[in-house]
Design an enzyme around this catalytic site. Sequence first.
Site, short mmCIF file in Angstrom:
data_model
loop_
_atom_site.label_atom_id
_atom_site.label_comp_id
_atom_site.label_asym_id
_atom_site.label_seq_id
_atom_site.Cartn_x
_atom_site.Cartn_y
_atom_site.Cartn_z
N ASP A 35 0.85 -1.19 0.00
CA ASP A 35 0.00 0.00 0.00
C ASP A 35 0.89 1.25 0.00
O ASP A 35 1.80 1.35 -0.83
CB ASP A 35 -0.95 -0.08 1.21
CG ASP A 35 -2.10 0.90 1.15
OD1 ASP A 35 -3.06 0.64 0.41
OD2 ASP A 35 -2.04 1.92 1.85
N HIS A 71 -6.07 -7.42 -0.76
CA HIS A 71 -5.09 -6.37 -0.50
C HIS A 71 -4.23 -6.62 0.73
O HIS A 71 -3.05 -6.29 0.73
CB HIS A 71 -5.81 -5.03 -0.36
CG HIS A 71 -4.90 -3.84 -0.43
ND1 HIS A 71 -4.08 -3.61 -1.52
CD2 HIS A 71 -4.66 -2.83 0.44
CE1 HIS A 71 -3.39 -2.50 -1.32
NE2 HIS A 71 -3.71 -2.02 -0.14
#
Length: 321
Positions: A100, A298
């Site tokens: 991220d 994710h």
Amino acid sequence: MTPTHRFIDTGGVRMHIAEAGGGDPVIFCHGFPHTWYVWHRQLAAVSAAGYRAIAPDLRGAGRTEAPAAIDDYTNEAVIGDLLALLDDIGAEQAVFAGVDFGAALLWELGLRAPERVRGLVVLNNPFAPRAPKRPGYYWAKMAERHFLHLQYFLEPGVADAHLAEQPREFLSRVYYALSGDFHYLDVWQNPPGTRYIDALPEAPELPWSWLSAGEFDTLAADFERTGFTGGLNWYRAIDRNWELTEEYAGAAPQVPVYFAYGEKDPDMEGFSGRDPLDTMRAALPDLRAVQRIPGAGHLVQLESTTAVNEFLLGAVGELTA
């Protein structure tokens, strides 16, 4: 191995770090809305394998200071914290792992200070050359058509207040929505002006197959205490990052890179261009491995811990041989 905790003065902030083990250093960089704790399973594996595993709370997160100025959240500023951490542990180089915002941070670290990088292990957020226009330009265009969290986060005070009203509800919804158990881009079916928490799906009751109730409680406790402004300021600094990297337009990190991604990661599907892997392969001269992790989204290091740990330890072993 239970990590120990301490603080260092980076010259910019008082930064909290968790660390375990000894040997060659491996430094983990988280994203949003995360703290160092999203890497706790990797700290255990890496330290058990004979390395010094270190996970800082990056600026604005967890127990690290949260400056007020947006310019204090640029990658350039946070890279200063990482270099201060290397100096603190007496290391010329480290292997760095990131996801991220932590991934974007490491791509820039590889450009700004390659001499301090033994190698990069990046999850889910592939390298792409600097865009011709600032990111906010593209976000604004997308947000004209549908809800886009990137645009929603930009106005100071708005998302901050909304998310702080129900921190645990927001975190459970966003972690679930970003996982391989949900198709995150369905959030785009909501119109502009929607609050993020209302755009997100309701999350199943914890525990989940990949996250225990206790782990969630640990993550949520920090945000219940601090709110979300520190993390949101990373989004508000992205256009400034673009400005500050003008000298690197067309450049790519020359350091060794290992990349793994979740099969169902929304960044790979909707935020990284049409052919993110081909773009990255064409740009990086020392891309040593790319691995697709089936079923994961994710938070791949939590959703598929065994696969990520095996990939990570393989990379670290090669880089430190």
